[in-house]
Design a protein around this motif. Structure first.
Motif, PDB file in Angstrom:
ATOM      1  N   ALA A   1     -43.360 -11.191   4.238  1.00 13.02           N
ATOM      2  CA  ALA A   1     -43.471 -10.122   3.242  1.00 13.02           C
ATOM      3  C   ALA A   1     -43.652 -10.702   1.844  1.00 13.02           C
ATOM      4  N   VAL A   2     -42.948 -11.794   1.557  1.00 12.53           N
ATOM      5  CA  VAL A   2     -43.090 -12.442   0.252  1.00 12.53           C
ATOM      6  C   VAL A   2     -44.498 -13.001   0.085  1.00 12.53           C
ATOM      7  N   VAL A   3     -44.992 -13.668   1.115  1.00  9.08           N
ATOM      8  CA  VAL A   3     -46.336 -14.249   1.045  1.00  9.08           C
ATOM      9  C   VAL A   3     -47.383 -13.153   0.876  1.00  9.08           C
ATOM     10  N   ALA A   4     -47.237 -12.056   1.605  1.00  6.20           N
ATOM     11  CA  ALA A   4     -48.184 -10.943   1.480  1.00  6.20           C
ATOM     12  C   ALA A   4     -48.186 -10.389   0.059  1.00  6.20           C
ATOM     13  N   SER A   5     -47.006 -10.268  -0.539  1.00 12.09           N
ATOM     14  CA  SER A   5     -46.905  -9.769  -1.911  1.00 12.09           C
ATOM     15  C   SER A   5     -47.557 -10.732  -2.896  1.00 12.09           C
TER      16      SER A   5
ATOM     17  N   GLY B   1     -54.212 -13.022  -5.847  1.00 11.05           N
ATOM     18  CA  GLY B   1     -55.587 -13.206  -5.407  1.00 11.05           C
ATOM     19  C   GLY B   1     -55.915 -14.640  -5.034  1.00 11.05           C
ATOM     20  N   ASP B   2     -57.002 -15.154  -5.607  1.00 10.25           N
ATOM     21  CA  ASP B   2     -57.498 -16.484  -5.247  1.00 10.25           C
ATOM     22  C   ASP B   2     -56.582 -17.612  -5.707  1.00 10.25           C
ATOM     23  N   ASP B   3     -55.635 -17.312  -6.600  1.00 14.42           N
ATOM     24  CA  ASP B   3     -54.710 -18.349  -7.064  1.00 14.42           C
ATOM     25  C   ASP B   3     -53.597 -18.624  -6.056  1.00 14.42           C
ATOM     26  N   MET B   4     -53.581 -17.868  -4.974  1.00 19.07           N
ATOM     27  CA  MET B   4     -52.526 -18.009  -3.978  1.00 19.07           C
ATOM     28  C   MET B   4     -53.159 -18.214  -2.608  1.00 19.07           C
ATOM     29  N   SER B   5     -52.395 -18.806  -1.703  1.00 18.91           N
ATOM     30  CA  SER B   5     -52.817 -18.973  -0.309  1.00 18.91           C
ATOM     31  C   SER B   5     -51.578 -18.804   0.561  1.00 18.91           C
ATOM     32  N   PRO B   6     -51.743 -18.516   1.855  1.00 23.16           N
ATOM     33  CA  PRO B   6     -50.563 -18.393   2.719  1.00 23.16           C
ATOM     34  C   PRO B   6     -49.682 -19.642   2.695  1.00 23.16           C
ATOM     35  N   LEU B   7     -50.295 -20.824   2.706  1.00 23.90           N
ATOM     36  CA  LEU B   7     -49.501 -22.050   2.692  1.00 23.90           C
ATOM     37  C   LEU B   7     -48.720 -22.185   1.394  1.00 23.90           C
ATOM     38  N   LYS B   8     -49.384 -21.941   0.280  1.00 25.67           N
ATOM     39  CA  LYS B   8     -48.699 -22.057  -1.007  1.00 25.67           C
ATOM     40  C   LYS B   8     -47.579 -21.026  -1.117  1.00 25.67           C
ATOM     41  N   GLY B   9     -47.847 -19.801  -0.673  1.00 24.48           N
ATOM     42  CA  GLY B   9     -46.809 -18.779  -0.707  1.00 24.48           C
ATOM     43  C   GLY B   9     -45.617 -19.146   0.155  1.00 24.48           C
ATOM     44  N   PHE B  10     -45.900 -19.714   1.310  1.00 30.09           N
ATOM     45  CA  PHE B  10     -44.825 -20.139   2.217  1.00 30.09           C
ATOM     46  C   PHE B  10     -44.005 -21.266   1.591  1.00 30.09           C
TER      47      PHE B  10
ATOM     48  N   PRO C   1     -22.362 -13.566  -2.536  1.00 32.58           N
ATOM     49  CA  PRO C   1     -22.782 -13.061  -1.220  1.00 32.58           C
ATOM     50  C   PRO C   1     -24.301 -13.078  -1.068  1.00 32.58           C
ATOM     51  N   ILE C   2     -24.754 -13.210   0.165  1.00 35.37           N
ATOM     52  CA  ILE C   2     -26.180 -13.162   0.496  1.00 35.37           C
ATOM     53  C   ILE C   2     -26.459 -11.848   1.210  1.00 35.37           C
ATOM     54  N   ILE C   3     -27.483 -11.138   0.747  1.00 34.94           N
ATOM     55  CA  ILE C   3     -27.883  -9.911   1.427  1.00 34.94           C
ATOM     56  C   ILE C   3     -29.393  -9.929   1.647  1.00 34.94           C
ATOM     57  N   SER C   4     -29.823  -9.174   2.631  1.00 35.88           N
ATOM     58  CA  SER C   4     -31.239  -9.083   2.970  1.00 35.88           C
ATOM     59  C   SER C   4     -31.897  -7.954   2.188  1.00 35.88           C
ATOM     60  N   PHE C   5     -33.047  -8.237   1.606  1.00 35.33           N
ATOM     61  CA  PHE C   5     -33.799  -7.230   0.865  1.00 35.33           C
ATOM     62  C   PHE C   5     -34.163  -6.060   1.772  1.00 35.33           C
ATOM     63  N   GLU C   6     -34.594  -6.372   2.985  1.00 33.21           N
ATOM     64  CA  GLU C   6     -34.992  -5.315   3.919  1.00 33.21           C
ATOM     65  C   GLU C   6     -33.802  -4.428   4.287  1.00 33.21           C
ATOM     66  N   THR C   7     -32.635  -5.052   4.494  1.00 34.31           N
ATOM     67  CA  THR C   7     -31.431  -4.279   4.805  1.00 34.31           C
ATOM     68  C   THR C   7     -30.993  -3.441   3.611  1.00 34.31           C
TER      69      THR C   7
ATOM     70  N   ALA D   1     -39.064  -0.746   4.296  1.00 30.56           N
ATOM     71  CA  ALA D   1     -39.918  -1.825   3.808  1.00 30.56           C
ATOM     72  C   ALA D   1     -41.356  -1.614   4.270  1.00 30.56           C
ATOM     73  N   LYS D   2     -42.291  -1.857   3.367  1.00 29.51           N
ATOM     74  CA  LYS D   2     -43.705  -1.653   3.677  1.00 29.51           C
ATOM     75  C   LYS D   2     -44.156  -2.632   4.753  1.00 29.51           C
ATOM     76  N   SER D   3     -44.877  -2.118   5.728  1.00 33.01           N
ATOM     77  CA  SER D   3     -45.406  -2.970   6.789  1.00 33.01           C
ATOM     78  C   SER D   3     -46.570  -3.798   6.249  1.00 33.01           C
ATOM     79  N   VAL D   4     -46.553  -5.085   6.535  1.00 27.10           N
ATOM     80  CA  VAL D   4     -47.620  -5.971   6.048  1.00 27.10           C
ATOM     81  C   VAL D   4     -48.181  -6.763   7.225  1.00 27.10           C
ATOM     82  N   PRO D   5     -49.458  -7.133   7.155  1.00 25.04           N
ATOM     83  CA  PRO D   5     -50.047  -7.941   8.236  1.00 25.04           C
ATOM     84  C   PRO D   5     -49.481  -9.353   8.241  1.00 25.04           C
ATOM     85  N   ASP D   6     -49.617 -10.010   9.366  1.00 25.03           N
ATOM     86  CA  ASP D   6     -49.132 -11.385   9.493  1.00 25.03           C
ATOM     87  C   ASP D   6     -50.006 -12.312   8.654  1.00 25.03           C
TER      88      ASP D   6
END
Length: 284
Positions: A114-118, A124-133, A157-163, A199-204
């Motif tokens: 979800a972070v990488v998709a965002s 745009g072109d300044d990002m890539s899946p590898l760089k986002g990961f 404490p740690i909490i999940s954004f999706e939760t 949470a918004k559904s995003v492609p893999d």
């Protein structure tokens, strides 16, 4: 506050002054917000200290404004700071802050895809899946390593954004109870309803990455989700992520190539813009 964006229409809830200050701090430490390499905290110690003092001054101003609001409303209010860059800059800023400013905090994690998709949608072109990961790994690694600053931060404490989106009251109530037991009473105002969302559904976006890299990311994410506090995250996974980020030649080569292409595109865009201005000047 930073304005809303297409991928975040409700706004980021991040003070523009804090974001700008953190951006300057990152640049002084040989980094940018999208740098996945370690910060060089010893390169500009005086400049870094100056920014820390600026943040303390900002906090004092915001607290004074909050106290003014309290006198008007007869209610106590809390000042909270949100900026993902704090995952990286907090160790540099902390020595300049007054005691108590970092006593209470929440570490929020988000599913890596979800972070990488965002990031891809926003940059745009300044990002890539590898760089986002790699950024997801670095930011979460540095966030966890903030626990070494002092024991109070290690207890965050740690909490999940999706939760949190799905069940905000149920996610926050245990934390508020813990804080109450430690001397900080925070009460939710009934007239301000906590709205639950899906949470918004995003492609893999990560399927093209090497399998063993993805497995490490999934393990890290699972460890974060299973940990109650920053102090609970296993040292073994921290060491594995740090080793991957800093001693993996294939990763370094890919990220350097991406950065080189980005700078080349920027240079081409600047050259085209200059040529346009020169042509306009000649036509005068």
């Amino acid at each position: 506050m930073l304005p809303a964006a297409n991928d975040n229409p409700d706004g980021f809830q991040e003070p523009a002054e804090l974001v700008a200050l953190n951006e300057r701090l990152l640049s002084y430490a040989d980094g940018l917000w999208d740098a996945s390499w370690p910060l060089q905290s010893t390169k500009s110690p005086e400049l870094i200290k100056r920014i820390g003092c600026e943040l303390q001054s900002l906090l004092n101003q915001w607290c004074l404004k909050s106290e003014s609001d309290i006198r008007k409303t007869s209610s106590k209010q809390l000042l909270a700071l949100k900026d993902p860059r704090l995952c990286r800059t907090l160790p540099l800023l902390y020595p300049c802050l007054e005691p108590g400013h970092c006593k209470w905090g929440i570490a929020i994690i988000r599913e890596p895809n979800a972070v990488v998709a965002s990031l891809l949608e926003r940059n745009g072109d300044d990002m890539s899946p590898l760089k986002g990961f790699a950024l997801w790994m670095r930011y979460n690694l540095d966030m966890v390593k903030c626990r070494s600053i002092n024991p109070q931060i290690s207890d965050w404490p740690i909490i999940s954004f999706e939760t949190l989106l799905k069940d905000a009251p149920g996610t926050l109530q245990p934390i508020l109870k813990q804080w109450d037991n430690k001397g900080l009473f925070v009460e939710h105002q009934p007239e301000q309803e906590l709205i639950s969302k899906t949470a918004k559904s995003v492609p893999d976006r990560l399927s093209g990455l090497p399998k063993h890299w993805l497995e490490l990311g999934q393990k890290f994410h699972s460890c974060l989700r299973e940990s109650q506090t920053l102090n609970d995250v296993p040292k073994s996974v921290i060491q594995a992520v740090e080793q991957w980020l800093e001693t993996t030649p294939e990763l370094s080569h890919e990220l350097l190539a991406l950065e080189a292409r980005r700078r080349a595109h920027l240079a081409e865009a600047l050259a085209a813009e200059r040529a346009k201005h020169v042509l306009s000047w000649r036509n005068l």
